[in-house]
Motif scaffolding. Sequence first.
Motif, PDB file in Angstrom:
ATOM      1  N   GLN A   1      32.670  12.945  74.426  1.00 37.33           N
ATOM      2  CA  GLN A   1      33.224  12.130  73.353  1.00 37.33           C
ATOM      3  C   GLN A   1      32.682  10.708  73.496  1.00 37.33           C
ATOM      4  OE1 GLN A   1      37.560  11.641  73.369  1.00 37.33           O
ATOM      5  NE2 GLN A   1      37.552  12.449  71.295  1.00 37.33           N
ATOM      6  N   ASP A   2      32.236  10.116  72.380  1.00 37.73           N
ATOM      7  CA  ASP A   2      31.686   8.765  72.412  1.00 37.73           C
ATOM      8  C   ASP A   2      32.800   7.721  72.545  1.00 37.73           C
ATOM      9  OD1 ASP A   2      32.874   8.716  69.917  1.00 37.73           O
ATOM     10  OD2 ASP A   2      31.055   8.228  68.820  1.00 37.73           O
ATOM     11  N   GLY A   3      32.428   6.450  72.675  1.00 31.45           N
ATOM     12  CA  GLY A   3      33.407   5.378  72.855  1.00 31.45           C
ATOM     13  C   GLY A   3      34.423   5.296  71.731  1.00 31.45           C
ATOM     14  N   ALA A   4      33.960   5.449  70.497  1.00 34.97           N
ATOM     15  CA  ALA A   4      34.876   5.381  69.355  1.00 34.97           C
ATOM     16  C   ALA A   4      35.882   6.530  69.398  1.00 34.97           C
ATOM     17  CB  ALA A   4      34.100   5.399  68.039  1.00 34.97           C
ATOM     18  N   ALA A   8      39.928   6.123  69.785  1.00 37.22           N
ATOM     19  CA  ALA A   8      40.870   6.720  68.831  1.00 37.22           C
ATOM     20  C   ALA A   8      41.868   7.632  69.541  1.00 37.22           C
ATOM     21  CB  ALA A   8      40.109   7.485  67.757  1.00 37.22           C
ATOM     22  N   ALA A   9      41.380   8.462  70.449  1.00 43.92           N
ATOM     23  CA  ALA A   9      42.263   9.379  71.177  1.00 43.92           C
ATOM     24  C   ALA A   9      43.283   8.606  72.006  1.00 43.92           C
ATOM     25  CB  ALA A   9      41.439  10.305  72.069  1.00 43.92           C
ATOM     26  N   HIS A  10      42.827   7.529  72.643  1.00 43.69           N
ATOM     27  CA  HIS A  10      43.735   6.707  73.453  1.00 43.69           C
ATOM     28  C   HIS A  10      44.836   6.084  72.585  1.00 43.69           C
ATOM     29  CE1 HIS A  10      45.080   3.876  76.517  1.00 43.69           C
ATOM     30  NE2 HIS A  10      45.010   2.943  75.595  1.00 43.69           N
ATOM     31  N   VAL A  11      44.455   5.505  71.454  1.00 43.04           N
ATOM     32  CA  VAL A  11      45.424   4.845  70.581  1.00 43.04           C
ATOM     33  C   VAL A  11      46.456   5.851  70.072  1.00 43.04           C
ATOM     34  CG1 VAL A  11      45.723   3.646  68.372  1.00 43.04           C
ATOM     35  CG2 VAL A  11      43.901   2.942  69.941  1.00 43.04           C
ATOM     36  N   VAL A  12      46.001   7.013  69.643  1.00 41.87           N
ATOM     37  CA  VAL A  12      46.920   8.033  69.127  1.00 41.87           C
ATOM     38  C   VAL A  12      47.875   8.499  70.227  1.00 41.87           C
ATOM     39  CG1 VAL A  12      47.043  10.400  68.244  1.00 41.87           C
ATOM     40  CG2 VAL A  12      45.405   8.780  67.263  1.00 41.87           C
ATOM     41  N   LYS A  13      47.341   8.689  71.432  1.00 38.85           N
ATOM     42  CA  LYS A  13      48.169   9.197  72.535  1.00 38.85           C
ATOM     43  C   LYS A  13      49.162   8.148  73.048  1.00 38.85           C
ATOM     44  CE  LYS A  13      47.834  11.330  77.083  1.00 38.85           C
ATOM     45  NZ  LYS A  13      46.970  11.766  78.157  1.00 38.85           N
ATOM     46  N   GLN A  14      48.750   6.889  73.077  1.00 36.56           N
ATOM     47  CA  GLN A  14      49.548   5.853  73.723  1.00 36.56           C
ATOM     48  C   GLN A  14      50.467   5.066  72.788  1.00 36.56           C
ATOM     49  OE1 GLN A  14      49.660   5.364  77.075  1.00 36.56           O
ATOM     50  NE2 GLN A  14      48.361   7.177  77.195  1.00 36.56           N
ATOM     51  N   SER A  15      50.353   5.245  71.482  1.00 45.28           N
ATOM     52  CA  SER A  15      51.148   4.471  70.529  1.00 45.28           C
ATOM     53  C   SER A  15      52.175   5.358  69.840  1.00 45.28           C
ATOM     54  CB  SER A  15      50.236   3.859  69.461  1.00 45.28           C
ATOM     55  OG  SER A  15      49.215   3.106  70.044  1.00 45.28           O
TER      56      SER A  15
END
Length: 94
Positions: A1-4, A8-15
Motif C-alpha cells: 500500500q502506498d503512502g496515501a 487513509a487507512a490510519h485515519v479511518v481506523k483511528q478516528s
Amino acid sequence: QDGAGQLAAHVVKQSPAGDVRAALAKFIQFSEKYGLGMHLGKEKGDLIEYAVGQGLPETGPAVIFEMGCHSGDGTLSAISALSERPGSTVISTE
C-alpha cells in the motif's frame, strides 16, 4: 500500500466515525510522523476553515465547491466550517 493508502487507512481506523476534527488531527499527525508531505498543516487548515466560515450565508445549509483537493486535509478543514450547518454539501474534485 502506498503512502496515501496508508494515510487513509490510519485515519479511518483511528478516528471516530463522523468526527471530522479528529480525522483531520490524525491526518496531520500521520503525515508529519512519516514525512509524507501530504498535508497542508494546522495553520493553513485553520485559515481554510476561517475563510470558508466567512463566506457562508448567515443561516441554513451551504454548498462548497473545491477544485484540486490534493490529499483531502483542505477538504476536511472546509467541512469543519460546516459542522453547525446540517444539510450542507461539499463537492470536491481533483
